[in-house]
Design a protein around this motif. Structure first.
Motif, mmCIF file in Angstrom:
data_model
loop_
_atom_site.group_PDB
_atom_site.id
_atom_site.type_symbol
_atom_site.label_atom_id
_atom_site.label_comp_id
_atom_site.label_asym_id
_atom_site.label_seq_id
_atom_site.Cartn_x
_atom_site.Cartn_y
_atom_site.Cartn_z
ATOM 1 N N VAL A 268 0.849 -1.182 0.000
ATOM 2 C CA VAL A 268 0.000 0.000 0.000
ATOM 3 C C VAL A 268 0.886 1.233 0.000
ATOM 4 O O VAL A 268 1.765 1.375 0.861
ATOM 5 C CB VAL A 268 -0.930 0.001 1.226
ATOM 6 C CG1 VAL A 268 -1.768 1.275 1.249
ATOM 7 C CG2 VAL A 268 -1.826 -1.230 1.207
ATOM 8 N N ALA A 269 0.671 2.122 -0.963
ATOM 9 C CA ALA A 269 1.470 3.343 -1.035
ATOM 10 C C ALA A 269 1.077 4.275 0.104
ATOM 11 O O ALA A 269 -0.102 4.604 0.277
ATOM 12 C CB ALA A 269 1.252 4.013 -2.383
ATOM 13 N N ASP A 295 5.909 2.185 0.301
ATOM 14 C CA ASP A 295 5.023 1.747 1.386
ATOM 15 C C ASP A 295 5.598 2.219 2.725
ATOM 16 O O ASP A 295 6.605 2.956 2.758
ATOM 17 C CB ASP A 295 4.810 0.229 1.357
ATOM 18 C CG ASP A 295 6.081 -0.563 1.628
ATOM 19 O OD1 ASP A 295 7.110 0.050 2.055
ATOM 20 O OD2 ASP A 295 6.088 -1.785 1.416
ATOM 21 N N HIS A 296 5.008 1.767 3.815
ATOM 22 C CA HIS A 296 5.422 2.281 5.125
ATOM 23 C C HIS A 296 6.833 1.842 5.521
ATOM 24 O O HIS A 296 7.452 2.416 6.410
ATOM 25 C CB HIS A 296 4.448 1.849 6.211
ATOM 26 C CG HIS A 296 4.487 0.367 6.496
ATOM 27 N ND1 HIS A 296 3.933 -0.566 5.636
ATOM 28 C CD2 HIS A 296 5.033 -0.337 7.525
ATOM 29 C CE1 HIS A 296 4.123 -1.786 6.135
ATOM 30 N NE2 HIS A 296 4.795 -1.685 7.265
ATOM 31 N N THR A 297 7.384 0.821 4.820
ATOM 32 C CA THR A 297 8.748 0.360 5.140
ATOM 33 C C THR A 297 9.806 1.041 4.295
ATOM 34 O O THR A 297 10.990 0.785 4.454
ATOM 35 C CB THR A 297 8.859 -1.173 4.923
ATOM 36 O OG1 THR A 297 8.726 -1.454 3.525
ATOM 37 C CG2 THR A 297 7.787 -1.903 5.708
ATOM 38 N N GLY A 298 9.385 1.890 3.359
ATOM 39 C CA GLY A 298 10.361 2.542 2.465
ATOM 40 C C GLY A 298 10.619 1.771 1.196
ATOM 41 O O GLY A 298 11.504 2.124 0.425
ATOM 42 N N THR A 299 9.852 0.699 0.969
ATOM 43 C CA THR A 299 10.003 -0.089 -0.257
ATOM 44 C C THR A 299 9.228 0.570 -1.395
ATOM 45 O O THR A 299 8.054 0.897 -1.215
ATOM 46 C CB THR A 299 9.489 -1.527 -0.041
ATOM 47 O OG1 THR A 299 10.238 -2.121 1.006
ATOM 48 C CG2 THR A 299 9.659 -2.358 -1.316
#
Length: 299
Positions: A268-269, A295-299
């Motif tokens: 999810v962006a 996404d929330h992890t920086g991916t």
């Protein structure tokens, strides 16, 4: 003729570069089973300093030097067995740091020296040497000292093309068979882009056993001192690239690019991240910005 059941073949030679096998045969006897696959090992014919970064640094500050062990066709010998050392080709100071690399420290015929320091001030150049192998040609002229030193200004006028550097790879972990982009700049000795420059730039591997494809995309004409390559890599393994141009030193190479190990799960962006900004920004002239949707992890 056999002697006691044995036959000795001396001074056997093989002309070629492809892997091969050998069988033994004789009239009235069944042929032997093939030997295991044998591979040819190209000898190292010469050394080449292919990249130095940065071209200017303060005394005793480290610089990186990349040396390639080449065969007679100027191809990197991927299983190079030579020990390579760095020494001064010119300059009144002395070199310090980690100046010798063994074959086990090479990667596919390339030797990356990461702790080379010059004790002294002024201009100097390097050469690479190895026992029983001719010394390399001298590197580009480097400078040890402050940027405002008159000698440096005379040696490297601002915005004069001196090096070509990889400045970005997007994405940094492309899956096998997918496109990724490599951004390259023609720079002066301080790393500033040369916006008036236009020339052919080529891209090549310094690490990795796969291939960059399509091969027709490995040469691009720069515009405004910048070039962009759109490529794929054929193996699911880490690799590294460098840029090349006639008359220029190769500057910074890419970091290790690591293809992902399979398809990514849907994410999810949630955020944006600017990953590249071309420098310097000149009023009224275009510059480049690359942003990632993450996404929330920086991916």
């Amino acid at each position: 003729v056999s002697d006691g059941g044995y036959v000795h073949f001396d001074e056997v030679t093989y002309e070629g570069t492809d892997p091969f096998t050998i069988i033994a045969s004789a009239p009235g006897l069944r042929d032997s089973a093939p030997t295991k696959v044998l591979t040819c090992k190209a000898p190292v014919e010469k050394l080449e300093i292919v990249a130095v970064h940065p071209m200017q640094q303060l005394p005793e500050h480290p610089l990186q030097v990349l040396v390639a062990a080449l065969d007679k066709d100027d191809q990197a010998v991927k299983d190079s067995d030579v020990t390579v050392s760095l020494s001064l080709a010119s300059g009144d100071g002395e070199l310090a740091g980690y100046l010798t690399l063994k074959p086990s420290e090479a990667t596919h015929g390339h030797y990356m020296f990461t702790d080379v320091r010059y004790r002294g001030k002024g201009s100097f150049s390097l050469k690479a040497t190895s026992p029983f192998t001719p010394a390399s040609a001298s590197s580009a002229t480097l400078f040890s000292g402050e940027r405002d030193d008159p000698e440096f200004a005379a040696l490297y006028p601002p915005r004069t093309p001196q090096q070509v550097s990889v400045v970005g790879v997007v994405p940094p972990d492309p899956p096998v068979g997918t496109d990724f982009r490599v951004m390259v700049e023609v720079q002066d000795a301080l790393g500033a882009v040369c916006p008036e420059d236009s020339r052919e730039i080529k891209l090549g591997l310094t690490q990795g056993t796969g291939k960059l494809e399509p091969s027709t995309n490995l040469s691009v004409n720069s515009a405004g001192g910048r070039a962009q390559f759109s490529l794929q890599y054929t193996e699911n393994a880490p690799f590294q690239v460098r840029a090349m141009a006639d008359g220029l030193c190769s500057g910074s190479t890419s970091g290790v690019i690591g293809p992902s190990r399979g398809p990514k799960k849907p994410t999810v962006a949630t955020q944006l991240q600017i990953t590249y900004l071309s420098q310097p920004v000149v009023p009224g002239q275009p510059f480049q910005v690359i942003a990632e949707v993450q996404d929330h992890t920086g991916t």
